[in-house]
Design an enzyme around this catalytic site. Sequence first.
Site, PDB file in Angstrom:
ATOM      1  N   HIS A  27       0.808  -1.217   0.000  1.00  0.00           N
ATOM      2  CA  HIS A  27       0.000   0.000   0.000  1.00  0.00           C
ATOM      3  C   HIS A  27       0.846   1.274   0.000  1.00  0.00           C
ATOM      4  O   HIS A  27       0.311   2.360  -0.236  1.00  0.00           O
ATOM      5  CB  HIS A  27      -0.897  -0.012   1.247  1.00  0.00           C
ATOM      6  N   PHE A  72      -3.345   8.760   6.908  1.00  0.00           N
ATOM      7  CA  PHE A  72      -3.624   7.356   6.652  1.00  0.00           C
ATOM      8  C   PHE A  72      -4.444   7.262   5.367  1.00  0.00           C
ATOM      9  O   PHE A  72      -5.162   8.168   4.987  1.00  0.00           O
ATOM     10  CB  PHE A  72      -4.300   6.643   7.832  1.00  0.00           C
ATOM     11  N   ASN A  74      -7.128   5.894   4.059  1.00  0.00           N
ATOM     12  CA  ASN A  74      -8.568   6.087   3.859  1.00  0.00           C
ATOM     13  C   ASN A  74      -9.007   7.545   3.901  1.00  0.00           C
ATOM     14  O   ASN A  74     -10.126   7.863   3.490  1.00  0.00           O
ATOM     15  CB  ASN A  74      -9.359   5.280   4.895  1.00  0.00           C
ATOM     16  N   ASN A 120      -9.347   2.681  -1.522  1.00  0.00           N
ATOM     17  CA  ASN A 120      -9.907   3.636  -0.558  1.00  0.00           C
ATOM     18  C   ASN A 120      -9.240   5.005  -0.575  1.00  0.00           C
ATOM     19  O   ASN A 120      -9.884   6.021  -0.316  1.00  0.00           O
ATOM     20  CB  ASN A 120      -9.868   3.053   0.856  1.00  0.00           C
TER      21      ASN A 120
END
Length: 197
Positions: A27, A72, A74, A120
Amino acid sequence: MLFRKPESDWLIVGLGNPDKIYEKNRHNVGFRVLDHLASSLSVKIDRAKYRGKFVQAKYKGQKIILLKPMTFMNNSGLSVMDAANYFNLPAQRVIVIFDDISLDVGRLRVRADGSAGGHNGIKSIIGALNSQDFPRVKVGVGAKPHPEYPLADWVLSNFSKQEELALKPAIEHAAEAALEIIENGVPSAANRFNGMK
């Protein structure tokens, strides 16, 4: 209403999660590409603002902001929105670099726009900018080993040593693709880098 001239020409965003434990995760490829890009432009992403870390740089006479959201994944859109608003940039001048599980490790795909595709971070940016019309550079991180494998576990896993070998040139090429978008546009970057491994 008077039109306010943009304070910068481009915003390049690399997506990832800020804590050290996520550093080598699938990620966090966006962060790694942005670090490589910063190094190639002889700058360091070390200033804190816009709910992220950023640096200003120049490329071929154009002013560029490099941004790593510290919200982060999201909530990446909050940081991107803060920076885009401050520098008065439309979505079309925001280039986002991120991981894509639908591509083999090391493959790239450049797009002018599109949906979140289940990512996301991109979903958050689309919501915050109220637009899908921003260029993006996708870096392949490989598909889940089997359908039942939890997606969150997969994207938060590290690459194998073999995968890291394939990833290294992809990180370099993804940084080049972002600059190609700035210099010659999305179609040129897509023509040069799509499918490259």
